[in-house]
Design a protein around this motif. Structure first.
Motif, mmCIF file in Angstrom:
data_model
loop_
_atom_site.group_PDB
_atom_site.id
_atom_site.type_symbol
_atom_site.label_atom_id
_atom_site.label_comp_id
_atom_site.label_asym_id
_atom_site.label_seq_id
_atom_site.Cartn_x
_atom_site.Cartn_y
_atom_site.Cartn_z
ATOM 1 N N ALA A 25 176.246 24.822 74.471
ATOM 2 C CA ALA A 25 175.096 25.026 75.345
ATOM 3 C C ALA A 25 173.803 25.003 74.537
ATOM 4 N N ALA A 26 173.813 25.575 73.348
ATOM 5 C CA ALA A 26 172.619 25.555 72.498
ATOM 6 C C ALA A 26 172.251 24.122 72.110
ATOM 7 N N VAL A 27 173.246 23.330 71.783
ATOM 8 C CA VAL A 27 172.985 21.925 71.431
ATOM 9 C C VAL A 27 172.410 21.168 72.629
ATOM 10 N N VAL A 28 172.957 21.417 73.812
ATOM 11 C CA VAL A 28 172.443 20.760 75.020
ATOM 12 C C VAL A 28 171.002 21.183 75.292
ATOM 13 N N VAL A 29 170.709 22.465 75.128
ATOM 14 C CA VAL A 29 169.346 22.950 75.344
ATOM 15 C C VAL A 29 168.395 22.292 74.351
ATOM 16 N N ILE A 30 168.775 22.256 73.089
ATOM 17 C CA ILE A 30 167.916 21.652 72.070
ATOM 18 C C ILE A 30 167.676 20.169 72.375
ATOM 19 N N ARG A 31 168.691 19.513 72.888
ATOM 20 C CA ARG A 31 168.597 18.075 73.153
ATOM 21 C C ARG A 31 167.746 17.755 74.381
ATOM 22 N N VAL A 37 158.687 26.378 73.563
ATOM 23 C CA VAL A 37 158.827 27.828 73.737
ATOM 24 C C VAL A 37 160.061 28.145 74.572
ATOM 25 N N LEU A 38 160.267 27.417 75.652
ATOM 26 C CA LEU A 38 161.439 27.625 76.496
ATOM 27 C C LEU A 38 162.713 27.323 75.715
ATOM 28 N N ARG A 39 162.680 26.269 74.934
ATOM 29 C CA ARG A 39 163.832 25.917 74.100
ATOM 30 C C ARG A 39 164.161 27.045 73.125
ATOM 31 N N LEU A 40 163.146 27.581 72.475
ATOM 32 C CA LEU A 40 163.333 28.662 71.512
ATOM 33 C C LEU A 40 163.895 29.919 72.182
ATOM 34 N N ILE A 42 165.657 30.168 75.028
ATOM 35 C CA ILE A 42 167.035 29.960 75.483
ATOM 36 C C ILE A 42 168.002 29.967 74.309
ATOM 37 N N VAL A 43 167.659 29.296 73.230
ATOM 38 C CA VAL A 43 168.530 29.279 72.053
ATOM 39 C C VAL A 43 168.645 30.684 71.453
ATOM 40 N N ALA A 44 167.555 31.445 71.448
ATOM 41 C CA ALA A 44 167.604 32.816 70.934
ATOM 42 C C ALA A 44 168.525 33.681 71.790
ATOM 43 N N VAL A 45 168.452 33.550 73.105
ATOM 44 C CA VAL A 45 169.331 34.313 73.997
ATOM 45 C C VAL A 45 170.786 33.925 73.760
ATOM 46 N N LEU A 46 171.058 32.634 73.640
ATOM 47 C CA LEU A 46 172.428 32.185 73.373
ATOM 48 C C LEU A 46 172.931 32.732 72.039
ATOM 49 N N PHE A 47 172.063 32.763 71.030
ATOM 50 C CA PHE A 47 172.447 33.293 69.727
ATOM 51 C C PHE A 47 172.770 34.785 69.811
ATOM 52 N N VAL A 48 171.943 35.543 70.512
ATOM 53 C CA VAL A 48 172.170 36.987 70.643
ATOM 54 C C VAL A 48 173.475 37.266 71.384
ATOM 55 N N VAL A 49 173.726 36.535 72.452
ATOM 56 C CA VAL A 49 174.985 36.713 73.188
ATOM 57 C C VAL A 49 176.169 36.356 72.296
ATOM 58 N N GLY A 50 176.071 35.264 71.573
ATOM 59 C CA GLY A 50 177.149 34.865 70.666
ATOM 60 C C GLY A 50 177.382 35.889 69.566
ATOM 61 N N ALA A 51 176.309 36.430 69.014
ATOM 62 C CA ALA A 51 176.450 37.450 67.970
ATOM 63 C C ALA A 51 177.095 38.711 68.529
ATOM 64 N N GLY A 52 176.745 39.079 69.755
ATOM 65 C CA GLY A 52 177.367 40.234 70.390
ATOM 66 C C GLY A 52 178.849 40.033 70.615
ATOM 67 N N ILE A 53 179.216 38.851 71.072
ATOM 68 C CA ILE A 53 180.633 38.547 71.287
ATOM 69 C C ILE A 53 181.373 38.549 69.955
#
Length: 87
Positions: A25-31, A37-40, A42-53
């Motif tokens: 999902a992060a790769v799709v968002v970046i692409r 700002v929106l890209r940053l 969304i990727v930050a939220v995905l990173f935080v969720v992934g780190a929590g998991i």
């Protein structure tokens, strides 16, 4: 309490699968997201969720290792939900 069909190994596998999906999902968002700002965000939220998991997966793995050396049923927590760890 989670269903008994979900043991520690199954949950660890699901956590890894979820982390892979978040990476895709992060790769799709970046692409495809064009606003920086929106890209940053969304990727930050995905990173935080992934780190929590990942953190919860590691905690569950440690608890499962302790359960192997402790007789009887042991319960662990995964995001605040009790998980029964079987031998």
């Amino acid at each position: 309490m989670l269903p008994e069909s979900l043991d520690a190994d199954t949950i660890k596998g699901l956590a890894l699968g979820t982390i892979v999906i978040l990476g895709v999902a992060a790769v799709v968002v970046i692409r495809f997201v064009t606003k920086a700002v929106l890209r940053l965000v969304i990727v930050a939220v995905l990173f935080v969720v992934g780190a929590g998991i990942w953190s919860q997966r590691a905690t569950l793995s440690d608890c499962a290792e302790r359960a192997r050396s402790t007789p009887g049923p042991v319960t662990c927590e995964l995001f605040g939900v009790e998980v029964q760890v079987r031998d």
